[in-house]
Design an enzyme around this catalytic site. Structure first.
Site, PDB file in Angstrom:
ATOM      1  N   GLU A  48       0.836  -1.079  -0.016  1.00 28.62           N
ATOM      2  CA  GLU A  48      -0.042   0.058  -0.161  1.00 28.62           C
ATOM      3  C   GLU A  48       0.807   1.212   0.001  1.00 28.62           C
ATOM      4  O   GLU A  48       1.786   1.338   0.696  1.00 28.62           O
ATOM      5  CB  GLU A  48      -0.905  -0.073   1.441  1.00 28.62           C
ATOM      6  CG  GLU A  48      -1.631   1.277   1.361  1.00 28.62           C
ATOM      7  CD  GLU A  48      -2.556   1.492   0.206  1.00 28.62           C
ATOM      8  OE1 GLU A  48      -2.373   2.847  -0.280  1.00 28.62           O
ATOM      9  OE2 GLU A  48      -3.209   0.811  -0.093  1.00 28.62           O
TER      10      GLU A  48
ATOM     11  N   GLY B  79      -6.862   0.880   4.030  1.00 28.55           N
ATOM     12  CA  GLY B  79      -8.250   1.337   3.978  1.00 28.55           C
ATOM     13  C   GLY B  79      -8.872   2.061   2.652  1.00 28.55           C
ATOM     14  O   GLY B  79      -9.905   2.194   2.293  1.00 28.55           O
TER      15      GLY B  79
ATOM     16  N   LYS C 205     -19.877   9.839   4.960  1.00 28.29           N
ATOM     17  CA  LYS C 205     -21.250   9.322   5.699  1.00 28.29           C
ATOM     18  C   LYS C 205     -20.862  10.045   7.026  1.00 28.29           C
ATOM     19  O   LYS C 205     -22.045  10.579   7.786  1.00 28.29           O
ATOM     20  CB  LYS C 205     -21.167   8.085   5.814  1.00 28.29           C
ATOM     21  CG  LYS C 205     -21.353   7.006   4.554  1.00 28.29           C
ATOM     22  CD  LYS C 205     -22.118   7.898   3.406  1.00 28.29           C
ATOM     23  CE  LYS C 205     -22.031   7.031   2.010  1.00 28.29           C
ATOM     24  NZ  LYS C 205     -20.837   7.614   1.286  1.00 28.29           N
TER      25      LYS C 205
ATOM     26  N   GLY D 272       4.067  -0.261  -5.338  1.00 27.70           N
ATOM     27  CA  GLY D 272       4.373  -1.732  -5.886  1.00 27.70           C
ATOM     28  C   GLY D 272       4.177  -1.784  -7.425  1.00 27.70           C
ATOM     29  O   GLY D 272       3.374  -0.842  -7.970  1.00 27.70           O
TER      30      GLY D 272
ATOM     31  N   GLY E 181     -22.521  17.179 -12.077  1.00 25.74           N
ATOM     32  CA  GLY E 181     -22.846  15.627 -11.733  1.00 25.74           C
ATOM     33  C   GLY E 181     -23.785  15.319 -10.678  1.00 25.74           C
ATOM     34  O   GLY E 181     -23.704  15.594  -9.607  1.00 25.74           O
ATOM     35  N   GLY E 182     -24.836  14.505 -11.394  1.00 31.06           N
ATOM     36  CA  GLY E 182     -25.858  14.299 -10.309  1.00 31.06           C
ATOM     37  C   GLY E 182     -26.342  12.905 -10.235  1.00 31.06           C
ATOM     38  O   GLY E 182     -26.956  12.418 -10.123  1.00 31.06           O
TER      39      GLY E 182
ATOM     40  N   ILE F  61     -22.241  10.506  -6.023  1.00 31.38           N
ATOM     41  CA  ILE F  61     -21.532  11.408  -5.440  1.00 31.38           C
ATOM     42  C   ILE F  61     -22.084  12.847  -5.330  1.00 31.38           C
ATOM     43  O   ILE F  61     -22.102  13.382  -4.144  1.00 31.38           O
ATOM     44  CB  ILE F  61     -20.146  11.231  -5.644  1.00 31.38           C
ATOM     45  CG1 ILE F  61     -19.465   9.763  -5.560  1.00 31.38           C
ATOM     46  CG2 ILE F  61     -19.149  12.306  -5.140  1.00 31.38           C
ATOM     47  CD1 ILE F  61     -18.004   9.727  -6.102  1.00 31.38           C
TER      48      ILE F  61
ATOM     49  N   ASP G  32     -12.539  -1.259  -7.675  1.00 37.85           N
ATOM     50  CA  ASP G  32     -12.816  -0.154  -8.796  1.00 37.85           C
ATOM     51  C   ASP G  32     -11.830  -0.112  -9.990  1.00 37.85           C
ATOM     52  O   ASP G  32     -12.450   0.283 -11.047  1.00 37.85           O
ATOM     53  CB  ASP G  32     -12.498   1.327  -7.960  1.00 37.85           C
ATOM     54  CG  ASP G  32     -13.667   1.644  -7.244  1.00 37.85           C
ATOM     55  OD1 ASP G  32     -14.508   0.840  -7.001  1.00 37.85           O
ATOM     56  OD2 ASP G  32     -13.695   3.010  -6.754  1.00 37.85           O
TER      57      ASP G  32
ATOM     58  N   HIS H 201     -43.568  -4.743  13.992  1.00 34.44           N
ATOM     59  CA  HIS H 201     -44.522  -3.407  14.049  1.00 34.44           C
ATOM     60  C   HIS H 201     -44.153  -2.695  15.406  1.00 34.44           C
ATOM     61  O   HIS H 201     -44.407  -3.509  16.395  1.00 34.44           O
ATOM     62  CB  HIS H 201     -45.798  -3.898  14.048  1.00 34.44           C
ATOM     63  CG  HIS H 201     -46.702  -2.449  14.033  1.00 34.44           C
ATOM     64  ND1 HIS H 201     -46.850  -1.621  12.824  1.00 34.44           N
ATOM     65  CD2 HIS H 201     -47.412  -1.919  15.085  1.00 34.44           C
ATOM     66  CE1 HIS H 201     -47.740  -0.549  13.237  1.00 34.44           C
ATOM     67  NE2 HIS H 201     -47.969  -0.866  14.530  1.00 34.44           N
TER      68      HIS H 201
END
Length: 473
Positions: A34, A39, A51, A114, A187-188, A191, A319, A452
């Site tokens: 990394e 993360g 968030k 790397g 951009g809608g 994000i 990704d 409920h």
């Protein structure tokens, strides 16, 4: 110095570290390379910090509306420095937990850049990993299996290059030290909508623009329309079917001015900042792919349904392979890669069975085909839509906007899609995901006893409503 491992994972984001942990559980000697922090984007520049901001925005909005609950909260103020401090503390807590998991599973973590190398004295096949830890400090890792999990970065628009001050991407927006008075969001998609929601709740004047005819263009049209209606109701200026004329962008002392075009009519917009949210680009450069037979198509690494590349001992997840580019999808891909690498028969990733969530206010959550997609697949569909305004728990919460929509096959009764917009829907979309995994029908979900009063009982009502059997709506 040379080290030998059963598996080396290139990239320590959620897809990479999940693959590493699963391989370690199977008794393998595993390393992660990394170059930044364990993360990856999700923990440090995506899911978690955004968030945390959305939660602060939600609390601020609730406090300003507390009088309707009989709770007086006068002179409610926002301390954005504390908001960002809390965000950083949340990230740090999870980062510490992830470091503990690496020690628990005896996973070696190498900090550095790397790069894959081809056949060499270290191995007759490509996949050896060279790790640059400094100008003259290079390690060589020789694995049996490799997992590429290098993630992605915000995509830019020519003419709207970010400077981190006036024109920002989502990574840079998370580093804001003070709130702007106004923002134009280009951009809608997921994000852009989340940033529009949280900035609006923080009192920022927000315009969000989307080139497609509607927000969240990959979601069900009914959800998109409801989201646009509710954002506009809150004061967000929503412009769909709108193109940014990037050659018109002009930065100045007060912020940025740009021209947009809608149906051949032009308008000029100004804001303190412009936030560019036009998707993400895979990190496939500079990692040595040219030294292998791994194929890149459309900017993403090509894999089969077991996450193998053209070199079958080299896997890729997350990704960098494109697709949904969701953290939970990356994690499942990591599990698939690790288990397949060691001879198991993992449950493979089926894109239409991956939940999709947007954490705006209101939230949206969905899985499976939209109504339009189902019809395009030749299905004769039956559809239900039940509204939160009929639900006791939603009325108790004072949050009654939105609905749950179910799409099913009229002939086979297969559950084809579930689409939700409303309070906390991201927390119970998993029931629909489990239903699809088990091939449950709407009738079977409707027969499940939902407690409920809860929000999730509306999902049961929506399933019953497909056949006209809803009790409370």
């Amino acid at each position: 110095m040379t080290h030998t491992f059963d598996m080396v994972v290139l990239g320590g984001g959620i897809g990479g570290y999940t693959a590493a942990i699963r391989a370690a559980q199977l008794g393998k000697n595993v390393a992660i390379v990394e170059q930044d922090k364990l993360g990856g984007t999700c923990l440090h520049r995506g899911c978690i910090p955004s968030k945390a901001l959305l939660r602060s925005a939600e609390v601020f909005a609730l406090m300003k509306d507390s009088d309707k609950f009989g709770v007086g909260a006068e002179a409610v103020t926002l301390d954005f420095s504390k908001v960002t401090s809390r965000k950083d503390a949340v990230v740090e807590q999870l980062y510490s937990g992830l470091q503990f998991l690496m020690k628990k599973h005896k996973i070696t973590v190498f900090q550095g850049k790397g790069r894959l190398i081809g056949p060499s004295i270290f191995s007759p096949r490509s996949g050896t990993v060279s790790v640059e830890q400094g100008e003259d400090d290079i390690l060589t890792l020789v694995p049996d299996k490799v997992v590429i999990a290098t993630g992605s970065r915000p995509r830019s628009l020519p003419g709207l290059e970010t400077d981190g001050v006036t024109i920002l991407n989502s990574d840079e927006a998370l580093r804001l030290e003070k709130l702007p008075a106004s923002a134009v969001i280009i951009g809608g998609g997921v994000i852009g909508v989340e940033w529009a929601s949280l900035l609006n709740d923080f009192g920022v004047q927000v315009t969000v623009m989307e080139f497609a005819p509607r927000l969240l263009p990959s979601e069900d049209e009914d959800v998109s329309r409801e989201l646009e209606r509710l954002l506009k109701k809150r004061g967000v200026n929503v412009r769909t079917g709108t193109k940014v004329l990037t050659e018109s962008v002009r930065k100045h002392e007060g912020g940025v001015t740009l021209k947009v075009e809608h149906r051949e009519e032009q308008a000029e917009l100004s804001a303190e900042i412009a936030l560019v949210c036009v998707g993400r680009q895979a990190n496939v450069e500079g990692i040595g792919l040219e030294n292998t037979d791994v194929k890149v198509e459309g900017g993403f690494i090509r894999v089969n349904d077991s996450m193998q590349t053209a070199e079958l001992h080299i896997y890729a997840v997350g990704d960098c392979i494109g697709g949904l580019q969701l953290a939970h999808a990356a994690a499942h891909e990591g599990l698939t890669a690790a288990e397949h690498a060691w001879g198991l028969q993992p449950h493979k990733v089926e894109p239409h069975r991956v939940p999709r969530c947007v954490y705006s206010r209101p939230e949206t959550a969905s899985i499976g085909w939209t109504e339009r997609e189902a019809k395009e697949q030749g299905r004769d569909v039956k559809v239900s839509k039940v509204h939160f305004r009929a639900l006791g728990k939603a009325i108790v919460l004072g949050d009654t906007d939105g609905f749950i929509k179910v799409v099913a096959d009229k002939e086979t009764n297969d559950l084809l899609g579930v689409h939700m917009i409303g309070p906390h829907v991201t927390d119970y979309i998993s029931e629909a995901a489990l239903a699809q995994l088990l091939d449950a029908t709407p009738w079977e979900i409707g027969q499940t006893i939902h407690p409920h009063p809860t929000l999730s009982e509306l999902l049961g009502e929506a399933m019953l409503a497909v056949d006209g059997r809803s009790i409370n709506t």
